[in-house]
Write a protein that holds these residues in place. Structure first.
Motif, short mmCIF file in Angstrom:
data_model
loop_
_atom_site.label_atom_id
_atom_site.label_comp_id
_atom_site.label_asym_id
_atom_site.label_seq_id
_atom_site.Cartn_x
_atom_site.Cartn_y
_atom_site.Cartn_z
N GLU A 116 0.82 -1.21 0.00
CA GLU A 116 0.00 0.00 0.00
C GLU A 116 0.85 1.26 0.00
O GLU A 116 0.40 2.32 -0.41
CB GLU A 116 -0.91 0.01 1.23
CG GLU A 116 -2.03 -1.02 1.20
CD GLU A 116 -3.11 -0.66 0.19
OE1 GLU A 116 -3.76 0.39 0.35
OE2 GLU A 116 -3.30 -1.44 -0.75
N VAL A 117 2.11 1.14 0.46
CA VAL A 117 2.93 2.35 0.63
C VAL A 117 4.24 2.30 -0.13
O VAL A 117 4.95 3.30 -0.21
CB VAL A 117 3.23 2.60 2.13
CG1 VAL A 117 1.94 2.78 2.91
CG2 VAL A 117 4.06 1.47 2.75
N ALA A 118 4.60 1.13 -0.68
CA ALA A 118 5.93 1.01 -1.30
C ALA A 118 5.89 0.09 -2.51
O ALA A 118 5.05 -0.81 -2.61
CB ALA A 118 6.94 0.48 -0.28
N THR A 119 6.83 0.31 -3.42
CA THR A 119 7.09 -0.62 -4.51
C THR A 119 7.77 -1.85 -3.94
O THR A 119 8.72 -1.72 -3.16
CB THR A 119 8.00 0.05 -5.57
OG1 THR A 119 7.32 1.15 -6.15
CG2 THR A 119 8.41 -0.94 -6.65
N LEU A 120 7.31 -3.03 -4.33
CA LEU A 120 7.88 -4.27 -3.81
C LEU A 120 8.50 -5.07 -4.95
O LEU A 120 7.91 -5.19 -6.03
CB LEU A 120 6.80 -5.13 -3.14
CG LEU A 120 5.97 -4.48 -2.02
CD1 LEU A 120 4.95 -5.47 -1.49
CD2 LEU A 120 6.87 -3.96 -0.90
N ALA A 121 9.68 -5.62 -4.70
CA ALA A 121 10.34 -6.48 -5.68
C ALA A 121 11.13 -7.55 -4.96
O ALA A 121 11.61 -7.34 -3.84
CB ALA A 121 11.27 -5.67 -6.59
N ILE A 122 11.24 -8.70 -5.59
CA ILE A 122 12.04 -9.80 -5.06
C ILE A 122 13.38 -9.83 -5.76
O ILE A 122 13.46 -9.70 -6.98
CB ILE A 122 11.30 -11.14 -5.23
CG1 ILE A 122 10.20 -11.27 -4.17
CG2 ILE A 122 12.26 -12.33 -5.11
CD1 ILE A 122 9.34 -12.50 -4.30
N VAL A 123 14.44 -9.99 -4.97
CA VAL A 123 15.79 -10.17 -5.49
C VAL A 123 16.32 -11.45 -4.86
O VAL A 123 16.54 -11.52 -3.65
CB VAL A 123 16.71 -8.98 -5.14
CG1 VAL A 123 18.11 -9.20 -5.70
CG2 VAL A 123 16.12 -7.68 -5.69
N SER A 124 16.51 -12.49 -5.69
CA SER A 124 16.81 -13.82 -5.16
C SER A 124 18.01 -14.44 -5.85
O SER A 124 18.20 -14.27 -7.06
CB SER A 124 15.58 -14.73 -5.35
OG SER A 124 15.89 -16.08 -5.05
N MET A 144 4.25 -8.16 -6.46
CA MET A 144 5.57 -7.69 -6.88
C MET A 144 5.53 -6.85 -8.15
O MET A 144 4.86 -7.19 -9.12
CB MET A 144 6.50 -8.89 -7.10
CG MET A 144 6.73 -9.71 -5.83
SD MET A 144 7.47 -8.71 -4.52
CE MET A 144 6.90 -9.63 -3.06
N ASP A 145 6.28 -5.76 -8.13
CA ASP A 145 6.49 -4.94 -9.32
C ASP A 145 7.64 -5.46 -10.16
O ASP A 145 7.81 -5.05 -11.30
CB ASP A 145 6.75 -3.48 -8.91
CG ASP A 145 5.55 -2.85 -8.24
OD1 ASP A 145 4.60 -2.49 -8.94
OD2 ASP A 145 5.55 -2.75 -6.99
N GLY A 146 8.42 -6.36 -9.59
CA GLY A 146 9.52 -6.98 -10.30
C GLY A 146 10.03 -8.19 -9.56
O GLY A 146 9.94 -8.24 -8.32
N ILE A 147 10.51 -9.18 -10.30
CA ILE A 147 11.14 -10.36 -9.71
C ILE A 147 12.47 -10.55 -10.41
O ILE A 147 12.52 -10.73 -11.63
CB ILE A 147 10.26 -11.61 -9.86
CG1 ILE A 147 8.98 -11.44 -9.03
CG2 ILE A 147 11.01 -12.86 -9.41
CD1 ILE A 147 7.99 -12.58 -9.18
#
Length: 249
Positions: A116-124, A144-147
């Motif tokens: 709700e407050v931030a862009t989320l992305a996974i870095v794995s 997620m906005d990006g994986i």
């Protein structure tokens, strides 16, 4: 506006319960090949595997080498003949692992709030063929906005390159509002520091930090992460969306 407007999140043992998935996959693999699969054998695997991933993080080996030698070294440590099965066993194990999408309790709810407050992305750093099915099955993808998986990007944590790539792809330039969140000090936290980003160590297991690597923040629950990311007025809204949905129902 949130203190941090982008979170670069690790997957395993930050959102996904990798320990549970790994336990099931390694037990199945050892059993499939007629090898001891008791607690001692599983612990032997853990020790060998951890040593190899730490070597990867230090740049001493590459991913192909890790996957090629992992089970050969496990067999050696177990006093079992290799018979050239090491790489085949690794492939079997990776396939088993890809079938387990265990979530850490509260992960989806936390992403719902943070999204709700931030862009989320996974870095794995996980293998593409393992991580993608697990992320899809777990329900994490929709937040997620990006994986960004190291095998696909061509760089692995703790290299700054994977974080640089992620931020470019997300179109973000203000690094002071980006927070790296992960459980692995050598990969996630060191990697975030290498990229010049603020870092948050996910220490759900209350482990000691004897690495000399110092994260900016340490959390023991997702609720503690809210307080780092959100401003006071945003914190007041935590939980309200679910309550609103229940009232609307």
């Amino acid at each position: 506006m949130a203190y941090y407007t982008c979170l670069l999140l690790d997957a395993d043992n930050t959102l996904l319960d990798f320990d549970a998935a790994e336990q099931a996959a390694i037990t199945d693999t050892l059993n499939h090949y007629g090898l001891p699969h008791d607690a001692e054998a599983v612990e032997t695997y853990h020790r060998v595997n951890r040593q190899l991933w730490d070597s990867l993080a230090r740049g001493e080996i590459n991913r192909n080498k890790l996957f090629a030698v992992r089970f050969s070294r496990v067999l050696q440590a177990l006093g079992q003949p290799d018979a050239g099965n090491g790489r085949e066993m690794n492939d079997y194990y990776e396939n088993e692992l890809s079938n387990h999408a265990d979530l850490i309790p509260g992960a989806l709810n936390a992403l719902e709030e943070l999204g709700e407050v931030a862009t989320l992305a996974i870095v794995s750093n996980g293998a593409q063929a393992v991580q993608q099915p697990r992320l899809s099955a777990s329900g994490l993808e929709r937040f997620m906005d990006g994986i960004y998986i190291s095998e696909k990007v061509g760089a692995a944590k703790p290299s700054a390159k994977i974080f640089d790539y992620s931020l470019r792809d997300l179109g973000l330039t203000n690094r002071s509002r980006v927070l790296v969140v992960g459980d692995d000090l050598l990969a996630d936290i060191k990697g975030g520091i290498n990229a010049g980003l603020d870092t948050c160590w996910v220490n759900f297991a209350n482990e000691e930090n004897d690495t000399g690597i110092q994260p900016k923040y340490t959390i023991h629950s997702y609720e503690e992460l809210y307080k780092i990311v959100m401003e006071p007025e945003e914190l007041e809204n935590v939980g309200m969306r679910n309550l609103r949905h229940r009232n609307e129902g």
